[in-house]
Motif scaffolding. Structure first.
Motif, PDB file in Angstrom:
ATOM      1  N   LYS A   3       0.853  -1.186   0.000  1.00 51.31           N
ATOM      2  CA  LYS A   3       0.000   0.000   0.000  1.00 51.31           C
ATOM      3  C   LYS A   3       0.890   1.236   0.000  1.00 51.31           C
ATOM      4  O   LYS A   3       1.873   1.315   0.716  1.00 51.31           O
ATOM      5  CB  LYS A   3      -0.901  -0.011   1.239  1.00 51.31           C
ATOM      6  CG  LYS A   3      -1.746   1.237   1.397  1.00 51.31           C
ATOM      7  CD  LYS A   3      -2.494   1.230   2.708  1.00 51.31           C
ATOM      8  CE  LYS A   3      -3.224   2.544   2.905  1.00 51.31           C
ATOM      9  NZ  LYS A   3      -3.916   2.628   4.198  1.00 51.31           N
ATOM     10  N   GLY A   4       0.547   2.212  -0.825  1.00 55.94           N
ATOM     11  CA  GLY A   4       1.356   3.405  -0.991  1.00 55.94           C
ATOM     12  C   GLY A   4       2.177   3.374  -2.259  1.00 55.94           C
ATOM     13  O   GLY A   4       2.616   4.415  -2.744  1.00 55.94           O
ATOM     14  N   VAL A  30     -10.955  -1.203   7.225  1.00 48.14           N
ATOM     15  CA  VAL A  30     -11.124  -1.968   8.462  1.00 48.14           C
ATOM     16  C   VAL A  30     -11.504  -0.975   9.564  1.00 48.14           C
ATOM     17  O   VAL A  30     -11.285   0.238   9.433  1.00 48.14           O
ATOM     18  CB  VAL A  30      -9.848  -2.748   8.864  1.00 48.14           C
ATOM     19  CG1 VAL A  30      -9.513  -3.804   7.851  1.00 48.14           C
ATOM     20  CG2 VAL A  30      -8.675  -1.792   9.054  1.00 48.14           C
ATOM     21  N   LYS A  31     -12.037  -1.495  10.673  1.00 50.38           N
ATOM     22  CA  LYS A  31     -12.400  -0.631  11.791  1.00 50.38           C
ATOM     23  C   LYS A  31     -11.145  -0.093  12.481  1.00 50.38           C
ATOM     24  O   LYS A  31     -10.094  -0.741  12.498  1.00 50.38           O
ATOM     25  CB  LYS A  31     -13.278  -1.405  12.773  1.00 50.38           C
ATOM     26  CG  LYS A  31     -14.665  -1.698  12.228  1.00 50.38           C
ATOM     27  CD  LYS A  31     -15.434  -2.717  13.050  1.00 50.38           C
ATOM     28  CE  LYS A  31     -15.569  -2.334  14.491  1.00 50.38           C
ATOM     29  NZ  LYS A  31     -16.467  -3.237  15.234  1.00 50.38           N
ATOM     30  N   ASN A  79     -16.384  -7.550  12.918  1.00 45.12           N
ATOM     31  CA  ASN A  79     -15.197  -7.873  13.711  1.00 45.12           C
ATOM     32  C   ASN A  79     -14.178  -6.732  13.572  1.00 45.12           C
ATOM     33  O   ASN A  79     -14.129  -6.047  12.543  1.00 45.12           O
ATOM     34  CB  ASN A  79     -14.595  -9.193  13.218  1.00 45.12           C
ATOM     35  CG  ASN A  79     -13.407  -9.630  14.049  1.00 45.12           C
ATOM     36  OD1 ASN A  79     -12.290  -9.147  13.858  1.00 45.12           O
ATOM     37  ND2 ASN A  79     -13.642 -10.549  14.972  1.00 45.12           N
ATOM     38  N   LEU A  80     -13.348  -6.538  14.604  1.00 44.36           N
ATOM     39  CA  LEU A  80     -12.409  -5.418  14.604  1.00 44.36           C
ATOM     40  C   LEU A  80     -11.526  -5.414  13.365  1.00 44.36           C
ATOM     41  O   LEU A  80     -11.330  -4.387  12.732  1.00 44.36           O
ATOM     42  CB  LEU A  80     -11.538  -5.473  15.869  1.00 44.36           C
ATOM     43  CG  LEU A  80     -10.394  -4.446  15.918  1.00 44.36           C
ATOM     44  CD1 LEU A  80     -10.952  -3.030  15.905  1.00 44.36           C
ATOM     45  CD2 LEU A  80      -9.526  -4.679  17.133  1.00 44.36           C
ATOM     46  N   ASN A  81     -10.966  -6.571  12.982  1.00 42.89           N
ATOM     47  CA  ASN A  81     -10.036  -6.637  11.853  1.00 42.89           C
ATOM     48  C   ASN A  81     -10.687  -7.163  10.582  1.00 42.89           C
ATOM     49  O   ASN A  81      -9.985  -7.536   9.638  1.00 42.89           O
ATOM     50  CB  ASN A  81      -8.841  -7.527  12.229  1.00 42.89           C
ATOM     51  CG  ASN A  81      -7.975  -6.878  13.284  1.00 42.89           C
ATOM     52  OD1 ASN A  81      -7.527  -5.747  13.124  1.00 42.89           O
ATOM     53  ND2 ASN A  81      -7.756  -7.581  14.390  1.00 42.89           N
ATOM     54  N   ALA A 206      -2.634  -2.122   9.317  1.00 46.03           N
ATOM     55  CA  ALA A 206      -3.771  -1.470   9.970  1.00 46.03           C
ATOM     56  C   ALA A 206      -3.864  -1.990  11.395  1.00 46.03           C
ATOM     57  O   ALA A 206      -3.732  -3.196  11.633  1.00 46.03           O
ATOM     58  CB  ALA A 206      -5.062  -1.741   9.207  1.00 46.03           C
ATOM     59  N   ASN A 207      -4.096  -1.100  12.323  1.00 45.49           N
ATOM     60  CA  ASN A 207      -4.152  -1.468  13.741  1.00 45.49           C
ATOM     61  C   ASN A 207      -2.881  -2.186  14.179  1.00 45.49           C
ATOM     62  O   ASN A 207      -2.913  -3.155  14.946  1.00 45.49           O
ATOM     63  CB  ASN A 207      -5.391  -2.329  14.026  1.00 45.49           C
ATOM     64  CG  ASN A 207      -6.683  -1.578  13.786  1.00 45.49           C
ATOM     65  OD1 ASN A 207      -6.748  -0.373  14.017  1.00 45.49           O
ATOM     66  ND2 ASN A 207      -7.711  -2.276  13.303  1.00 45.49           N
ATOM     67  N   GLU A 208      -1.705  -1.745  13.586  1.00 45.40           N
ATOM     68  CA  GLU A 208      -0.381  -2.276  13.904  1.00 45.40           C
ATOM     69  C   GLU A 208      -0.247  -3.748  13.538  1.00 45.40           C
ATOM     70  O   GLU A 208       0.536  -4.478  14.137  1.00 45.40           O
ATOM     71  CB  GLU A 208      -0.062  -2.057  15.387  1.00 45.40           C
ATOM     72  CG  GLU A 208      -0.029  -0.581  15.799  1.00 45.40           C
ATOM     73  CD  GLU A 208       0.393  -0.384  17.243  1.00 45.40           C
ATOM     74  OE1 GLU A 208       0.569  -1.399  17.934  1.00 45.40           O
ATOM     75  OE2 GLU A 208       0.536   0.776  17.659  1.00 45.40           O
TER      76      GLU A 208
END
Length: 836
Positions: A3-4, A30-31, A79-81, A206-208
């Motif tokens: 990504k990027g 994602v959340k 779900n979170l991920n 995302a989210n580390e």
């Protein structure tokens, strides 16, 4: 790829505020772990097979606004991920954001967010595979809940990255006490080993958590080899089945006993890596031999155990039988080796025959090649002759073209001279009008002085005429639009005229949703008669004014009248429009407008003079809507103002020839232009005086045609998903043509389709078809081959989506531009009115 680094062209929600997301173009996200019930983190933008990076300056995060009425669409359902997508509605500015704030700059609604499926994205996890027990273990344990909650529940396949390859797809069945996931093959794609390349996945954080996803329509999987996926039990059962196929060699009881030993051996040792099936069987057999001998030695060491002698004999027997089996396998191996040698000899013989055949074919091909070279030589000679003929013909045609160009230049010069003469006449006409007005003012001025010297009372100049107004309030007879339309068509049928239902729907919606509607066509097609007939049915004759536009009209005084500054009186034009406006002003002051019928003004031969000049009083009101606290207002001079609700509509009829004025882009942008084809119907024979009137109030028109007037909340008008996809394709083609579609036109199209879809149900695309032919195609005024190519591509879109009316009009535009005339290469909508 990471990504990027996907695409230099980054996506931002600001690039097109009218963009509507679908399953073919969406934002993958994602959340946000910090605010899981409020924000989402955009990962990438997917657009019909293409993928673009997100502009993180504008879209680092997106705040999700809860829907007011749909509770089950909150972010907590994901779900979170879990990978989710904004695939409906749009993304817009976050009103709560300000410079320096940590709030997201943009927002969306939670009902616009949906889960992804296996056709959108497949996840690649890093982990270990234990094929002997059909299990995998992920390197990242924090994604275990995602697999348990989402991938198992929705039967979504996954891939495993191990030893620099990608293996899969797997279907996850569950999780055991050791932290392994039990899996089996998934049929989503050929199961096997795939190359681990940058083209196979998109990597993001995302989210580390660093993750890899495969997008089927964008990324490329390269299969190294297909393979099977069997645990030890399946492998032993298959081996047992093969032994049963040779009953003469192996007894059933020996096979069953060997199966027990293999199962026991398989449980004693876990396989750490994938091996070839024959190697794994050999390993199991080797372990089996060790188990047999260990049991035998144990029995010899402890003779006191009950029945130990029998156990020793049994184990010796099994050892003997196993050796016999091994010998049998060795014999079969030698037989197979012999077969291999024989087959190799046959293969060598076939290779020799193939070489001889190749030589023969090579000789034949050389002969064919020689013949083809002779044919090519003859064709080249013929080509040279044709080139000479073409060169000669080109020289002749070039001379003819030069002659035509010279004539064209002369015609253009004549056209310029004619235009100069016309402009000069216009100026002279305007000067004459100004002189006449000045003379009139001088006459009034002198008359006032004369009356003063004669001793006449001048106060009469300030007297105003008292006029009585009529109350046109009615009780609506129709609660449903279809009943009203049926009655209207019935009235037309009584006069022997038959109209298609969708034609009447289009006419009624167009006239009432737009301040100005234009009926265009050749003389004699019934434009004026149709307008006259329809208005007589909808409203009393006192609320309908028919105006014959004259050449040279230049201001509102020609259409409405003017305020005399000397006498302070308003001198109305002979059109009768001032009297009609006064009636509407009376109704606005007495709050009677909602219960009264609408008023209509017919502008016959409207483009004999420039519409935007004499109609300028109403020009700026086309985008206005009325409410009880703010009605529409026009100024007639000297503080004389007329107020009215937005219950006045103009129906203009136009021809297109050398005697008429072109409609300016500003007028086209504000009007529906409806073409009346030649011989489509003949309504001149209908006696208008005998037409039956229908009682329909302004209030009912607001309800039937979804007008914005007197609405407490601004209505949200949107196209259906199906029509929105078609409209976006058309907008892209108009952008390529360099014809801008204004927000005004786009809102008008959506407002029209919102109403029309309820009445034109037989063909889903018909409402958009009418809008394109009446609001977009009139904007076409292009020149050159490039324009022709783009118009032909636009025609393909019309035909593919069954936009029949738009296709018919566009064909005539292209045909008019292709004709061998002074207009050749000029693609103009209004030329179709000349060459209908």
């Amino acid at each position: 790829m990471k990504k990027g680094n996907i695409n230099a062209d980054q996506f931002s929600y600001k690039e097109d505020f009218a963009l509507r997301f679908t399953n073919n173009n969406y934002v993958l996200a994602v959340k946000d772990e910090d605010f899981p019930d409020r924000n989402i983190i955009p990962i990438l933008y997917y657009d019909h097979g293409n993928v673009r990076d997100i502009d993180e300056y504008d879209m680092d995060k997106i705040v999700v606004i809860p829907h007011k009425t749909i509770n089950n669409k909150a972010l907590s359902r994901f779900n979170l991920n879990q990978l989710i997508k904004v695939s409906y509605g749009n993304i817009y500015n976050n009103d709560r954001y300000y410079d320096g704030s940590r709030l997201p700059k943009c927002a969306t609604i939670d009902s616009y967010i949906y889960p992804t499926d296996k056709n959108d994205v497949i996840e690649i996890f890093n982990g270990k595979i234990d094929e002997s027990t059909s299990r995998v273990k992920l390197s990242e344990y924090y994604l275990d809940s995602l697999i348990l909650d989402v991938y198992i529940e929705d039967n979504i396949p996954i891939f495993i990255e191990t030893d620099n390859i990608i293996i899969g797809p797997f279907r996850v069945l569950g999780k055991d006490s050791e932290g392994y996931f039990t899996v089996e093959k998934n049929l989503w794609k050929s199961f096997g080993e795939y190359k681990l390349t940058d083209e196979a996945y998109v990597e993001f954080s995302a989210n580390e958590i660093i993750r890899k996803v495969h997008i089927p329509s964008f990324n490329k999987f390269e299969l190294i080899k297909t393979r099977d996926f069997k645990d030890n039990k399946e492998l032993i059962e298959e081996f047992k089945s093969k032994l049963r196929d040779s009953p003469d060699t192996f007894k059933i009881e020996y096979i069953d006993r060997m199966s027990e030993i293999l199962n026991k051996t398989g449980e004693s040792k876990s396989i750490e890596k994938y091996l070839e099936e024959n190697k794994r069987i050999a390993e199991i057999l080797k372990n089996t031999e060790k188990v047999i001998f260990s049991e035998k030695e144990l029995a010899l060491l402890i003779p006191e155990i009950n029945n130990i002698k029998n156990e020793i004999e049994r184990l010796q027997t099994e050892e003997f039988e196993l050796k016999n089996h091994v010998e049998t396998f060795s014999t079969k191996k030698e037989e197979i080796q012999q077969d291999i040698l024989q087959n190799q000899e046959k293969l060598d013989l076939l290779k020799s025959e193939l070489e001889n055949l190749s030589k023969t074919k090579e000789e034949e091909l050389l002969k064919i090649k020689s013949g083809l070279e002779n044919d090519i030589s003859a064709l080249r000679s013929e080509k040279d002759n044709l080139e000479n003929d073409i060169k000669t013909e080109t020289e002749i045609k070039s001379k003819e073209l030069n002659f035509i160009k010279e004539n064209l230049e002369e015609l253009k010069k004549a056209e310029e001279d004619l235009k100069y003469s016309v402009d000069k006449l216009k100026v002279e006409n305007q000067e004459t009008q100004r002189d006449s007005l000045k003379g009139l003012i001088d006459l009034f001025k002198n008359k006032k002085y004369f009356d003063f010297f004669s001793g006449r009372d001048l106060s009469e100049y300030d007297q105003k005429e008292e006029r009585e107004f009529t109350d046109y309030s009615i009780s609506d007879s129709y609660s449903d639009y279809t009943l009203f339309r049926t009655e209207l068509i019935s009235i037309l049928n009584k006069s022997g005229r038959s109209f298609e239902t969708h034609f009447i729907d289009n006419l009624l919606i167009s006239i009432h949703q737009n301040t100005l509607t234009v009926l265009a066509g050749l003389p004699g097609t019934g434009k004026t008669s149709l307008a006259r007939l329809l208005t007589k049915i909808l409203s009393p004759k006192e609320r309908v004014s028919e105006v014959s536009v004259s050449r040279g009209w230049s201001s509102q005084k020609d259409l409405i009248g003017f305020q005399n500054p000397l006498t302070n009186k308003f001198h109305s034009a002979p059109t009768g429009i001032y009297e009609l406006l006064s009636q509407l002003d009376y109704e606005s002051k007495n709050k009677k407008y909602l219960d009264s019928p609408m008023a209509y003004i017919i502008l016959d031969e409207a483009n004999l003079s420039p519409i935007e000049h004499y109609w300028s009083t109403f020009y700026n009101l086309t985008d206005s809507s009325a409410n009880h606290n703010n009605l529409l207002s026009i100024s007639l001079g000297n503080s004389l103002n007329i107020e009215f609700a937005n219950n006045l509509r103009f129906i203009a009829t136009i021809n297109y020839d050398q005697t008429t004025e072109n409609l300016s882009p500003r007028v086209i942008d504000r009007a529906n232009i409806i073409q009346i084809p030649v011989n489509s119907f003949n309504i001149d024979t209908i006696p208008v005086e005998e037409i039956e009137k229908l009682n329909i109030s302004y209030q009912k028109c607001i309800e039937f045609f979804n007008l914005f007037d007197f609405q407490e909340e601004k209505q949200n008008v949107e196209l259906s998903d199906e029509l929105n996809v078609i409209f976006n394709d058309i907008k892209k083609r108009f952008k390529a043509l360099r014809i801008p579609i204004s927000p005004r036109v786009e809102i008008a199209i959506k407002q029209y389709c919102t109403v029309a879809k309820n009445w034109m149900k037989k063909e889903v695309s018909r409402p958009l078809d009418y809008c394109v032919s009446q609001r977009l195609l009139p904007m076409i005024n292009l020149q050159g081959d490039s324009a022709k190519k783009n118009l032909e591509e636009l025609l393909i879109i019309f035909n593919k989506n069954d936009l029949k009316k738009s296709s018919e009009v566009l064909k005539r535009i292209i045909e008019a531009g292709n004709e061998d005339s002074i207009f050749e290469g000029n693609y103009n909508y209004f030329l179709t009115l000349t060459y209908a």
